[in-house]
Design an enzyme around this catalytic site. Sequence first.
Site, PDB file in Angstrom:
ATOM      1  N   ASN A   1      37.563  44.019  38.605  1.00  0.00           N
ATOM      2  CA  ASN A   1      38.734  43.280  38.136  1.00  0.00           C
ATOM      3  C   ASN A   1      38.257  42.371  37.003  1.00  0.00           C
ATOM      4  O   ASN A   1      37.626  41.350  37.252  1.00  0.00           O
ATOM      5  CB  ASN A   1      39.320  42.458  39.292  1.00  0.00           C
ATOM      6  CG  ASN A   1      40.463  41.572  38.851  1.00  0.00           C
ATOM      7  OD1 ASN A   1      40.964  41.685  37.726  1.00  0.00           O
ATOM      8  ND2 ASN A   1      40.895  40.672  39.724  1.00  0.00           N
ATOM      9  N   TRP A   2      38.537  42.787  35.789  1.00  0.00           N
ATOM     10  CA  TRP A   2      38.046  42.031  34.626  1.00  0.00           C
ATOM     11  C   TRP A   2      38.813  40.730  34.417  1.00  0.00           C
ATOM     12  O   TRP A   2      38.401  39.892  33.625  1.00  0.00           O
ATOM     13  CB  TRP A   2      38.137  42.891  33.349  1.00  0.00           C
ATOM     14  CG  TRP A   2      37.242  44.085  33.322  1.00  0.00           C
ATOM     15  CD1 TRP A   2      36.399  44.514  34.311  1.00  0.00           C
ATOM     16  CD2 TRP A   2      37.084  45.015  32.247  1.00  0.00           C
ATOM     17  NE1 TRP A   2      35.732  45.661  33.921  1.00  0.00           N
ATOM     18  CE2 TRP A   2      36.137  45.987  32.649  1.00  0.00           C
ATOM     19  CE3 TRP A   2      37.658  45.138  30.978  1.00  0.00           C
ATOM     20  CZ2 TRP A   2      35.754  47.046  31.839  1.00  0.00           C
ATOM     21  CZ3 TRP A   2      37.283  46.203  30.164  1.00  0.00           C
ATOM     22  CH2 TRP A   2      36.330  47.145  30.595  1.00  0.00           C
ATOM     23  N   LYS A   3      39.946  40.579  35.080  1.00  0.00           N
ATOM     24  CA  LYS A   3      40.808  39.397  34.909  1.00  0.00           C
ATOM     25  C   LYS A   3      41.112  39.190  33.420  1.00  0.00           C
ATOM     26  O   LYS A   3      41.211  40.158  32.671  1.00  0.00           O
ATOM     27  CB  LYS A   3      40.164  38.169  35.552  1.00  0.00           C
ATOM     28  CG  LYS A   3      39.706  38.436  36.985  1.00  0.00           C
ATOM     29  CD  LYS A   3      39.411  37.200  37.763  1.00  0.00           C
ATOM     30  CE  LYS A   3      38.874  37.586  39.116  1.00  0.00           C
ATOM     31  NZ  LYS A   3      38.750  36.461  40.018  1.00  0.00           N
TER      32      LYS A   3
ATOM     33  N   HIS B   1      47.032  40.069  43.909  1.00  0.00           N
ATOM     34  CA  HIS B   1      45.794  39.294  43.801  1.00  0.00           C
ATOM     35  C   HIS B   1      46.114  37.818  44.062  1.00  0.00           C
ATOM     36  O   HIS B   1      47.176  37.332  43.659  1.00  0.00           O
ATOM     37  CB  HIS B   1      45.172  39.481  42.413  1.00  0.00           C
ATOM     38  CG  HIS B   1      43.787  38.929  42.350  1.00  0.00           C
ATOM     39  ND1 HIS B   1      43.543  37.594  42.184  1.00  0.00           N
ATOM     40  CD2 HIS B   1      42.573  39.536  42.476  1.00  0.00           C
ATOM     41  CE1 HIS B   1      42.225  37.397  42.199  1.00  0.00           C
ATOM     42  NE2 HIS B   1      41.619  38.560  42.384  1.00  0.00           N
TER      43      HIS B   1
ATOM     44  N   GLU C   1      45.210  35.206  42.696  1.00  0.00           N
ATOM     45  CA  GLU C   1      45.515  34.401  41.493  1.00  0.00           C
ATOM     46  C   GLU C   1      46.966  34.614  41.065  1.00  0.00           C
ATOM     47  O   GLU C   1      47.622  33.691  40.578  1.00  0.00           O
ATOM     48  CB  GLU C   1      44.517  34.755  40.372  1.00  0.00           C
ATOM     49  CG  GLU C   1      43.137  34.180  40.682  1.00  0.00           C
ATOM     50  CD  GLU C   1      41.963  34.969  40.148  1.00  0.00           C
ATOM     51  OE1 GLU C   1      42.137  35.801  39.245  1.00  0.00           O
ATOM     52  OE2 GLU C   1      40.847  34.754  40.664  1.00  0.00           O
TER      53      GLU C   1
ATOM     54  N   GLU D   1      40.617  39.956  50.475  1.00  0.00           N
ATOM     55  CA  GLU D   1      39.908  39.006  49.626  1.00  0.00           C
ATOM     56  C   GLU D   1      40.161  37.587  50.120  1.00  0.00           C
ATOM     57  O   GLU D   1      41.200  36.991  49.791  1.00  0.00           O
ATOM     58  CB  GLU D   1      40.407  39.116  48.186  1.00  0.00           C
ATOM     59  CG  GLU D   1      40.201  40.473  47.568  1.00  0.00           C
ATOM     60  CD  GLU D   1      40.085  40.356  46.056  1.00  0.00           C
ATOM     61  OE1 GLU D   1      39.046  40.728  45.522  1.00  0.00           O
ATOM     62  OE2 GLU D   1      41.028  39.850  45.426  1.00  0.00           O
TER      63      GLU D   1
ATOM     64  N   GLY E   1      35.223  34.014  43.370  1.00  0.00           N
ATOM     65  CA  GLY E   1      34.667  33.266  42.247  1.00  0.00           C
ATOM     66  C   GLY E   1      33.916  32.006  42.658  1.00  0.00           C
ATOM     67  O   GLY E   1      33.591  31.168  41.824  1.00  0.00           O
TER      68      GLY E   1
ATOM     69  N   SER F   1      33.115  37.268  45.709  1.00  0.00           N
ATOM     70  CA  SER F   1      31.703  37.034  45.397  1.00  0.00           C
ATOM     71  C   SER F   1      30.785  38.143  45.906  1.00  0.00           C
ATOM     72  O   SER F   1      29.658  37.895  46.337  1.00  0.00           O
ATOM     73  CB  SER F   1      31.253  35.666  45.928  1.00  0.00           C
ATOM     74  OG  SER F   1      32.013  34.640  45.319  1.00  0.00           O
TER      75      SER F   1
ATOM     76  N   GLY G   1      35.052  40.852  40.961  1.00  0.00           N
ATOM     77  CA  GLY G   1      35.468  40.075  39.797  1.00  0.00           C
ATOM     78  C   GLY G   1      34.301  39.844  38.856  1.00  0.00           C
ATOM     79  O   GLY G   1      33.941  40.694  38.028  1.00  0.00           O
ATOM     80  N   GLY G   2      33.670  38.683  38.990  1.00  0.00           N
ATOM     81  CA  GLY G   2      32.603  38.268  38.064  1.00  0.00           C
ATOM     82  C   GLY G   2      31.537  39.323  37.822  1.00  0.00           C
ATOM     83  O   GLY G   2      31.134  39.560  36.676  1.00  0.00           O
TER      84      GLY G   2
HETATM   85  C1  PEP Z   1      38.449  39.030  42.558  1.00  0.00           C
HETATM   86  O1  PEP Z   1      38.955  38.243  41.780  1.00  0.00           O
HETATM   87  O2  PEP Z   1      39.102  40.008  42.953  1.00  0.00           O
HETATM   88  C2  PEP Z   1      37.085  38.778  42.991  1.00  0.00           C
HETATM   89  C3  PEP Z   1      36.660  39.356  44.081  1.00  0.00           C
HETATM   90  O3  PEP Z   1      36.341  37.924  42.219  1.00  0.00           O
HETATM   91  P1  PEP Z   1      34.783  37.552  42.413  1.00  0.00           P
HETATM   92  O4  PEP Z   1      34.063  38.838  42.690  1.00  0.00           O
HETATM   93  O5  PEP Z   1      34.392  36.935  41.109  1.00  0.00           O
HETATM   94  O6  PEP Z   1      34.707  36.611  43.560  1.00  0.00           O
END
Ligand code: PEP
Length: 251
Positions: free
Chosen positions: A9-11, A96, A98, A168, A174, A214, A235-236
């Site tokens: 997920n590049w956001k 998601h 967010e 999640e 994050g 994470s 994500g990251g």
């Molecule tokens: C996400 O936003 O779906 C996610 C899992 O982010 P991260 O891996 O950065 O925690």
Amino acid sequence: MRQNIVAGNWKMNKTVQEGVELAKDINSRVEAIDPKCQIILGTPFVHITEVVKTVKSDKIAVAAQNCADKVSGAYTGEVSAAMVKSTGAKYVILGHSERRAYYGENNAILKEKTDLALANDLLPIFCVGEVLSERESNKHFDVVKSQIEEALFHLSAEAFGKIVLAYEPVWAIGTGKTASPAQAQEIHAFIRGLVAGKYGKEVANNVSILYGGSCNAKNAKELFSNPDVDGGLIGGASLKAEDFLSIITAF
Ligand code: PEP
């Protein structure tokens, strides 16, 4: 069909040009190995067409990160499921945390989005998860249950079979904090049980349930080794080809 999946997920990161470079890099690394999972790149809307053209490996599909809850018309700034489909994306990330927290997406809106995604032949990656206070007050099972029941349980068994679920925990996204493998397994098994209660064991055994929060090169193997964890939503660590590949090769 249940499968191992690693979805990025590049956001709201990377220009189109940077995104194409990243997709190229991931594609060439994936073509050099034999990945044991489906790989999905969840890019911003404006990247999708170029990224679809860039990826050549049949192990890589592209996802949007959202779609509108309306079919078409005077909804300035929105992108419909039909538009997403026309880019060549195969999946769409819905719900998601967010989107829920910053854009007011509730279970009723997500139900509409899910229906439109499916009507347009997109495969939803549907996210659920609790915030920290809910986990601390032991409400996480109830929260996840109502997120799934209210947005998805109106679907027929056939339609539900097209959904990928992503658990999640919001407190892990994050933050560098990860659910322990035991915490992830516990709630993934709960989710699979919930699906079995509604649609029966066969449907439940066929749904892929991803962990997100994470997830990284260091913890992916242990998380993915749990019987009810079918991969990750990342994500990251999806923003650098090397990091993303080290999660892919955790399978
Ligand atoms: C996400 O936003 O779906 C996610 C899992 O982010 P991260 O891996 O950065 O925690």
